[in-house]
Motif scaffolding. Sequence first.
Motif, PDB file in Angstrom:
ATOM      1  N   ASN A 470       0.756  -1.282  -0.009  1.00 48.17           N
ATOM      2  CA  ASN A 470       0.004   0.005   0.002  1.00 48.17           C
ATOM      3  C   ASN A 470       0.658   1.279  -0.002  1.00 48.17           C
ATOM      4  O   ASN A 470       0.383   2.386   0.229  1.00 48.17           O
ATOM      5  N   ILE A 471       2.032   1.084  -0.127  1.00 49.55           N
ATOM      6  CA  ILE A 471       3.236   2.116   0.017  1.00 49.55           C
ATOM      7  C   ILE A 471       2.570   3.143  -1.518  1.00 49.55           C
ATOM      8  O   ILE A 471       2.185   2.888  -2.437  1.00 49.55           O
ATOM      9  N   GLY A 472       2.840   4.569  -1.183  1.00 50.36           N
ATOM     10  CA  GLY A 472       2.399   5.392  -2.149  1.00 50.36           C
ATOM     11  C   GLY A 472       3.740   5.566  -3.325  1.00 50.36           C
ATOM     12  O   GLY A 472       4.952   5.576  -2.855  1.00 50.36           O
ATOM     13  N   ILE A 473       3.417   5.546  -4.542  1.00 55.35           N
ATOM     14  CA  ILE A 473       4.385   5.704  -5.610  1.00 55.35           C
ATOM     15  C   ILE A 473       3.714   6.454  -6.612  1.00 55.35           C
ATOM     16  O   ILE A 473       2.764   6.369  -7.033  1.00 55.35           O
ATOM     17  N   THR A 474       4.648   7.642  -6.789  1.00 54.08           N
ATOM     18  CA  THR A 474       4.247   8.675  -7.799  1.00 54.08           C
ATOM     19  C   THR A 474       4.854   8.582  -9.118  1.00 54.08           C
ATOM     20  O   THR A 474       6.185   8.515  -9.036  1.00 54.08           O
ATOM     21  N   TYR A 490       0.062  -2.779  -6.485  1.00 53.34           N
ATOM     22  CA  TYR A 490       0.135  -1.590  -5.539  1.00 53.34           C
ATOM     23  C   TYR A 490      -0.760  -0.488  -5.885  1.00 53.34           C
ATOM     24  O   TYR A 490      -0.859   0.367  -6.544  1.00 53.34           O
ATOM     25  N   ASN A 492      -1.960   2.359  -4.536  1.00 51.50           N
ATOM     26  CA  ASN A 492      -1.497   3.643  -4.193  1.00 51.50           C
ATOM     27  C   ASN A 492      -0.540   4.335  -5.107  1.00 51.50           C
ATOM     28  O   ASN A 492       0.443   4.906  -4.902  1.00 51.50           O
ATOM     29  N   THR A 493      -0.500   3.829  -6.329  1.00 49.76           N
ATOM     30  CA  THR A 493       0.149   4.077  -7.408  1.00 49.76           C
ATOM     31  C   THR A 493      -0.562   5.172  -8.575  1.00 49.76           C
ATOM     32  O   THR A 493      -1.437   4.878  -9.016  1.00 49.76           O
ATOM     33  N   THR A 502       4.258  16.320  -4.679  1.00 47.77           N
ATOM     34  CA  THR A 502       3.816  14.908  -4.139  1.00 47.77           C
ATOM     35  C   THR A 502       4.653  14.709  -3.019  1.00 47.77           C
ATOM     36  O   THR A 502       5.615  15.299  -2.785  1.00 47.77           O
ATOM     37  N   ASP A 503       4.253  13.911  -1.846  1.00 54.74           N
ATOM     38  CA  ASP A 503       4.805  13.474  -0.605  1.00 54.74           C
ATOM     39  C   ASP A 503       4.996  12.060  -0.397  1.00 54.74           C
ATOM     40  O   ASP A 503       5.315  11.625   0.425  1.00 54.74           O
ATOM     41  N   GLN A 504       4.719  11.297  -1.637  1.00 50.74           N
ATOM     42  CA  GLN A 504       4.583  10.005  -1.546  1.00 50.74           C
ATOM     43  C   GLN A 504       6.153   9.272  -1.376  1.00 50.74           C
ATOM     44  O   GLN A 504       6.888   9.918  -1.747  1.00 50.74           O
ATOM     45  N   ARG A 544      12.033   8.884  -0.453  1.00 53.45           N
ATOM     46  CA  ARG A 544      11.876   9.977   0.459  1.00 53.45           C
ATOM     47  C   ARG A 544      13.074   9.783   1.419  1.00 53.45           C
ATOM     48  O   ARG A 544      13.178   8.890   1.961  1.00 53.45           O
TER      49      ARG A 544
END
Length: 549
Positions: A470-474, A490, A492-493, A502-504, A544
């Motif tokens: 569920n990690i955010g990927i931009t 995934y 949350n891509t 973004t702050d993913q 990050r």
Amino acid sequence: MCAAPAEVRKRRKVIQSRRAALQAPSVLTARRVWGLTPWQWAAVSILCVACFLRLFELSAKVLHHDEGVNGSFMANLYRTGYYHYDPANYHGPLLYYAGEITTTIGSIFLGKEGLNTFTIRLVPALFGVGVVWLMLCLRRQLGNFGSLAAAAMAAVSPGFLFFSRYFIHEILFVFFTLGTIVALLLYRETPRPSYFMLAAASLALLGTTKETLIITVAVWVIAIPCTVLWLRLINPELKLAPMLAFDLPVQEQGKARQSWTRNQLVLNAAVLFLAIWVVLYSSLFTNFPRGVIDSVRTYTYWLKTSGNANVYSWTKYLEWLLGLRAGYPSFRSDAEFAGMVLGAFGIITALFHARNRFAVFTAFWSMGIFAAYCLIPYKTPWLLLSIVLPWIIMAGYGLEQIFSRWRQRTLALVLLTSAVLLGAVQAVDLSFHSYDDETQPYSYAHSRRDLLNLVNEIETIAAGNPAGKNIGITIMSPEHWPLPWYLRDYPNTGYWGKVVDTDQPIIIALENQKAEIARRFGDKYREISEHDLRPGNRLVLYLRKDLQP
């Protein structure tokens, strides 16, 4: 209305003579070993080789851009039941529904993991083996040796093997092209209405695979009168039965059964064709009638493809097929050199002797399909398979003439062995080693294997993060396919195609976006690695700074 009894007897006599010719003792049929004739053992061996080559390490090769798009469509269909045909950019729906079947079967054994690269690529792999099997079904037309030769060459054709391990439409198109021909041939020999209906179904499935149906059918329509006129000109004494005997009754188990009349047969076949077409293009009636309308409207888009980047001169296919380098043939890994040379010999032989109507028809089909695709400015390497198909059939016919008619068995075996060995070496190199080599036309703009290293890094980061998948990927890169397939789990891509705020935890950008990334996020993200997507496109992975890689 039935044909006259004398005509029926004449027709049966022709069929019986063909069967007798195949059953006559020969080196391939004379004796049985463990219940099978040498021909049957050879056929089984060819099919086993074809299966092994198409299934071995099927998931190892990184997906192509188009495979990623097709895989994402299929994954959405499998997970949500939603698919609507898009006439502007994509081909027919059959591939996705076939992929849904193999994935569903896989999920029975693997659960959620049943949706994977192997299960989607299993579709073209099975149809690729089916193409080899259909070559063997041409035994009556090509002869014992000729059908084995055609099947063996199809099994190791660089193009047939490469795209049998590729989740795109092309090998399904080849299968249903040949399937339509085989079904019509079976109908001519029996003639059972079921075979004509099978031909109608195969033609419908051909059309629901890809819009290039129109090219193949147009070539067939032209090849039929050319065949009749050529046979009358070169061999006027040859007695020809009708191309399709609609009204002959069928003899089954000693009892005459009345077949459908011509009008009934054509009407029922048309209904079956339309039913398959409507069901698939309407997405099982969830997009009716829009999907059916779009299946016709697609040709207005398709005719505009000549304005795209894939525009070449008429000689380009010849260059690709023969592996021309500096004007001379080469044994490049994806060249179809042996099939084209032996196919040309088969075409010349068929036209010169004009004894075998199927061979003459296929000769005109071979020349016609080659000319048609050469004249169309839009060219891609996978379209070559529609050219290779009839040329391999003609190669089998030519080798049969050398083996059986001219009794030069050693020469025929040497030629076939050389062609198969050459094809096998080229096919194995292309499919297992050089699949992302941009100098090979079949690996057209293929994803680099380094992309899998990027995917592995993302998985490692996700495994060490509390959010997991569920990690955010931009993803800011405008070029990113087939990443959506590999990141399908995934949720949350986001795919933005440009640099956005973004702050993913993870950012994936294109190399030429690095300066803007550094300017906007330099104090928050650090560059982890760079990876090749495909020629001219390099992706950069950022993480990050408050997270550990």
